[in-house]
Each structure stands twice: as C-alpha cells, then as structure tokens.
Design a protein around this motif. Structure first.
Motif, short mmCIF file in Angstrom:
data_model
loop_
_atom_site.label_atom_id
_atom_site.label_comp_id
_atom_site.label_asym_id
_atom_site.label_seq_id
_atom_site.Cartn_x
_atom_site.Cartn_y
_atom_site.Cartn_z
N ALA A 64 67.68 47.21 -33.14
CA ALA A 64 66.49 47.66 -34.07
C ALA A 64 65.23 48.22 -32.18
N LEU A 65 63.68 47.69 -33.60
CA LEU A 65 62.48 47.93 -32.91
C LEU A 65 61.73 46.91 -31.95
N PRO A 66 62.16 47.16 -30.50
CA PRO A 66 61.26 45.89 -30.07
C PRO A 66 59.56 45.23 -30.76
N VAL A 67 59.45 44.17 -30.99
CA VAL A 67 58.35 43.45 -31.45
C VAL A 67 57.29 43.17 -30.33
N VAL A 68 56.72 43.87 -30.65
CA VAL A 68 55.50 44.08 -29.39
C VAL A 68 54.62 42.35 -29.53
N SER A 69 53.95 42.00 -30.65
CA SER A 69 53.47 41.66 -31.03
C SER A 69 53.73 40.86 -32.76
N GLU A 70 53.50 39.89 -33.02
CA GLU A 70 53.42 39.43 -35.10
C GLU A 70 52.08 38.52 -35.12
N HIS A 71 51.22 39.05 -36.48
CA HIS A 71 50.30 38.55 -36.53
C HIS A 71 50.32 37.87 -38.22
N ARG A 72 49.91 36.85 -37.92
CA ARG A 72 49.88 36.51 -39.58
C ARG A 72 48.14 36.02 -39.51
N SER A 73 47.73 36.72 -41.20
CA SER A 73 46.07 36.22 -41.70
C SER A 73 46.46 34.92 -42.58
N ASP A 75 45.56 34.76 -45.54
CA ASP A 75 45.97 35.14 -46.62
C ASP A 75 47.68 35.29 -46.78
N GLY A 76 48.09 35.30 -45.55
CA GLY A 76 49.52 35.47 -45.83
C GLY A 76 49.91 36.99 -45.21
N THR A 77 49.06 37.84 -45.20
CA THR A 77 49.68 39.03 -44.74
C THR A 77 49.89 38.84 -43.46
N VAL A 78 51.08 39.32 -42.81
CA VAL A 78 51.67 39.76 -41.15
C VAL A 78 51.61 41.35 -41.41
N LYS A 79 51.41 41.11 -39.95
CA LYS A 79 51.00 42.23 -39.08
C LYS A 79 51.87 42.66 -37.71
N TRP A 80 52.70 43.41 -37.53
CA TRP A 80 53.82 43.59 -36.33
C TRP A 80 52.99 44.12 -35.54
N LEU A 81 53.18 44.91 -34.70
CA LEU A 81 53.36 45.61 -33.76
C LEU A 81 54.54 46.12 -32.98
N PHE A 82 55.48 47.34 -33.34
CA PHE A 82 56.32 47.87 -32.31
C PHE A 82 56.24 48.95 -31.61
N ASP A 83 57.15 48.45 -30.26
CA ASP A 83 56.88 48.94 -29.35
C ASP A 83 57.83 50.46 -29.49
N VAL A 84 57.56 51.88 -29.74
CA VAL A 84 58.86 53.07 -30.00
C VAL A 84 58.56 53.32 -28.37
N ASN A 88 53.78 54.24 -26.63
CA ASN A 88 53.16 54.43 -28.04
C ASN A 88 53.65 52.60 -28.83
N ALA A 89 53.49 52.64 -29.85
CA ALA A 89 53.50 51.90 -30.69
C ALA A 89 52.88 51.66 -32.03
N VAL A 90 53.63 51.06 -33.80
CA VAL A 90 53.64 51.65 -34.49
C VAL A 90 52.95 49.78 -35.04
N GLU A 91 52.64 50.27 -36.48
CA GLU A 91 52.21 48.74 -36.99
C GLU A 91 53.09 49.44 -38.33
N THR A 92 53.50 47.59 -39.32
CA THR A 92 53.85 47.67 -39.77
C THR A 92 52.85 45.56 -40.60
N VAL A 93 52.91 46.22 -41.93
CA VAL A 93 52.06 44.97 -42.86
C VAL A 93 52.41 44.84 -43.52
N GLY A 347 47.43 51.05 -33.40
CA GLY A 347 49.04 50.77 -32.57
C GLY A 347 48.52 51.26 -31.51
N GLU A 348 49.77 51.78 -30.91
CA GLU A 348 49.06 52.27 -29.43
C GLU A 348 49.37 54.05 -29.61
N VAL A 349 48.61 54.83 -29.19
CA VAL A 349 48.97 56.20 -29.04
C VAL A 349 49.14 57.34 -28.32
#
Ligand code: SAH
Ligand code: SF4
Length: 377
Positions: A64-73, A75-84, A88-93, A347-349
C-alpha cells in the motif's frame, strides 16, 4: 524484484500466477482476498493453498502507500495524503452523500496540462502514478472506512469512483486502464460502469482508446464555449480544440448510446460566467450531444488570480442551460474546511516541468480581466 499485486487486474494476476504454475481459480481467490477483504498478508489468506502462499512469500507483496495524513471535515469528507516517494505526495478524498459514497482518486503526482484555475496545474508535473499507486488509494480508503465506520461484513463504503483528483488520467493511460478494470471487477470492487468516471481536460486520442478498452462514464472539463477562451484556461485546447473534442465525445457515445457525457464547467467570476456565454454553450452542445452540465463554483487558491462567480450568476447560468433542456447541476462544495474541494488538491509535487514559470508567461500573454472585490462567497 518483488511484484506488487496491486499492479494487476485479474488477467494480469492470472498471468502472474500462471508463471508460478498456478491455475486461474487460485488467482481469483487471491484477488478476492486482496480487494474484497483488504488482506495484505498471504499467511492470513486461510483458504489459499499453503503451497501458493509460500511461493508468493518470496516473489510478491501487497504494497500500500504510506499515509502521510488523514483529515476529516465537519461534513464527513475525509482527505488522505499519500507518500509516493522522492518528495511527492498525492491526495485522495472521500465524499459521503445520502445515497452513496464517492472516492476522488489521483492519477499523477502533479499535472502537465497546467490549467489556469487549478492548483495541481500550478504545481507542475513530477510523474505518472503506477496502477498499484492508483488502486492503492481505493484499497486503503475502502478498508479503512469500513473499519472506522464499523460497516457490517459485505457492506461497502465506496460505490462511486471519480478520477478527479490530482493529474490528467488520460495522460497516464497505460496505468489507468488496469486500475479501472480492478474497480469494475466483480471479484474486486464490483463497481458499475456508470459509477466509475474518468474526468479529462480533453486528450482526444485517448478518449477513443478508452471507448474501445474500458468505456466507463466520461466527464469532460470544458470551461468555455469558444476556442479563444478555452485556449487561455486549458492549454491543451490548442492541441485538441473544441470541435475535435466534441467529435470524440460523440464517438464515445456511439459505443454506448444510452449514456451521456458530463461537461464540467468551473465558474470563474467575469471570465466565463455571463448569460451570453451560457447561451453560446447551449448552441454548442444542445443540437449535437447527449450530455449533462455540472457547474463547479471555482475554489480559489493563492496565486490563481481568479475569483469565484457569485452564487446568483451561477444560478442564472444554470437557468439558461436548464431552460434550453440541458440537465444542469451545481456542484456542492464539500470539504473546503480541509482544502479537499475540487482544484484545491495540491499534495506535494517536485515539479520537473517549470510549470510556475510557464503559467506566469501565459498570464502575460493572455491577461484575464478579474474585477477585484467580486466573487468571494
Ligand atoms: N485532469 C482532469 C481531472 C482532475 S481535475 C480534468 O481536468 O478533468 C477535476 C475537476 O476539477 C476538473 O473538472 C477541473 O476542471 C476541476 N477544477 C480544477 N481546479 C479547480 C478549482 N480551483 N475550482 C473548481 N474546480 C476545479
Ligand atoms: Fe490537470 Fe485537470 Fe488540473 Fe487541468 S484541471 S491542470 S488537467 S488536474
């Protein structure tokens, strides 16, 4: 080298297992353990033949990808930042709605298209994600959400995937298609073809290939009804102008005539949001293509130099389209308290394309008038 099994669709996994002297049904079992149960440890895959488990141990992993952070909004939205890797890091919501759970997935670290209104585009481009890195976003989010939401066995958290995170998915075609196949496969996530959406800024030849290889739902980021304006917002338009793009959309629909194309249109104050521009859009789309329009209120970010259209202007624009019989929705902005809204994913690019300089030059060549003081909600 150790193979990451998240890189394979079922056919790929069957070929890999075939190489180990294993039958196809073993690959199906393995695929189900990985994707349906979220199991990464071969030793825990209890009904998998011991001989296969020990063969796999030396040559394969579920990485899997290492998780840098997890944020919960709120309104229930969750955002993860993954280390690639390599900085570099990418986001998933994850966006929960009353009737479904949507995951917004990234396809690249950065993006080379460089749209003016997009925070990812301003960061430039580092590299394509692999199939495993695309699939790992759904793999992690689905199983993490099942655990945190306490869902009963067999109930899934995510039933809709949109390739609307960082990156231009059709500029990472080879990695994208096996990932889409895994999203759709009944032995993996079993999502319906209409609940997997590829969003593109308009890479015409790849729209044709997607139609032939894996015709999921298609969203096209249009943002303007004429080439001069679209050239200035979506630089790719100079290569694939609107007429060519719409012809590709029509060819896409010819393969699945009951479907429709979703056109996304980011509402920019004083740039593309007048009633005349709405009428021009009607003239462009109405006579020729089965479509819906999704108006996205612009999510501002520092340095864009652009403002969000006032709500009344968005509604007036929507009204013109609706009056002409085009189904039009205005996207609700979700998760903006955690910067998870459309176009805010940064993310981080580690840019390798000098995008910031390119955009600064573009801004000099094609100045866009912005009336200061308007547009902020
Ligand atoms: N590259 C693909 C998919 C990722 S962008 C594409 O362009 O379609 C996903 C959506 O977010 C696109 O429709 C894009 O136009 C929109 N978007 C980008 N920046 C935005 C911003 N700042 N505010 C609102 N929407 C934005
Ligand atoms: Fe890339 Fe899409 Fe952003 Fe344009 S809107 S820069 S294509 S991610």
């Amino acid at each position: 080298m150790t193979a990451n099994l998240l890189d394979f669709d079922l056919e790929g996994l069957a070929a890999f297992c075939g190489g180990l002297g294993e039958k196809r049904f073993r690959a199906v079992q393995l695929y189900r353990w990985i994707h349906q149960k979220g199991q990464a440890d071969f030793e825990q895959m209890s009904d998998l033949a011991r001989s296969l488990r020990s063969k796999l141990a030396g040559v394969a992993e579920v990485k899997a990808l290492p998780v840098v952070s997890e944020h919960r909004s709120a309104d229930g939205t969750v955002k993860w930042l993954f280390d690639v890797g390599a900085g570099n890091a990418v986001e998933t919501v994850f966006i929960p709605e009353a009737d479904r759970g949507t995951l917004c997935v990234s396809s690249q670290a950065g993006c080379a298209v460089g749209c003016r209104f997009c925070s990812t585009g301003h960061q430039g481009f580092s590299r394509n994600l692999s199939t495993a890195e695309i699939v790992a976003q759904l793999w992690y989010a689905e199983h993490r959400l099942r655990a945190t939401l306490g869902l009963p066995e067999g109930q899934r958290a995510i039933d809709n995937v949109v390739m609307m995170g960082m990156g231009e998915p059709l500029q990472n075609y080879a990695a994208l298609v096996p990932a889409l196949r895994t999203f759709l496969d009944d032995h993996a996530y079993g999502l319906s073809r209409r609940r997997v959406t590829v969003s593109t800024s308009g890479v015409v030849p790849m729209i044709d290939r997607l139609r032939d290889d894996c015709p999921v739902a298609l969203a096209v980021s249009l943002h303007a009804g004429d080439d001069a304006l679209r050239d200035s917002l979506v630089p790719l338009n100079r290569k694939y102008p609107i007429e060519e793009l719409l012809q590709a959309c029509q060819r896409y629909l010819d393969a699945a005539p009951r479907d429709f194309i979703t056109f996304e249109y980011c509402m920019l104050d004083g740039v593309n949001d007048s009633p005349e521009q709405a009428q021009a859009l009607v003239r462009l789309l109405k006579p020729r293509i089965h479509c819906k329009v999704n108006l996205i209120p612009f999510n501002p970010f520092p340095l864009s130099g652009l403002l969000r259209s006032p709500r009344e202007r968005v509604l007036a624009f929507a009204h013109v389209l609706q009056e002409a019989g085009i189904v039009t929705t205005v996207r609700k902005t979700r998760g903006d308290d955690i910067d998870a809204a459309c176009g805010q994913l940064a993310g981080e690019v580690q840019d390798r394309t000098r995008a910031p300089e390119r955009l600064a030059r573009l801004r000099q060549v094609i100045p866009i008038a912005v009336q200061a003081g308007q547009g902020q909600p």
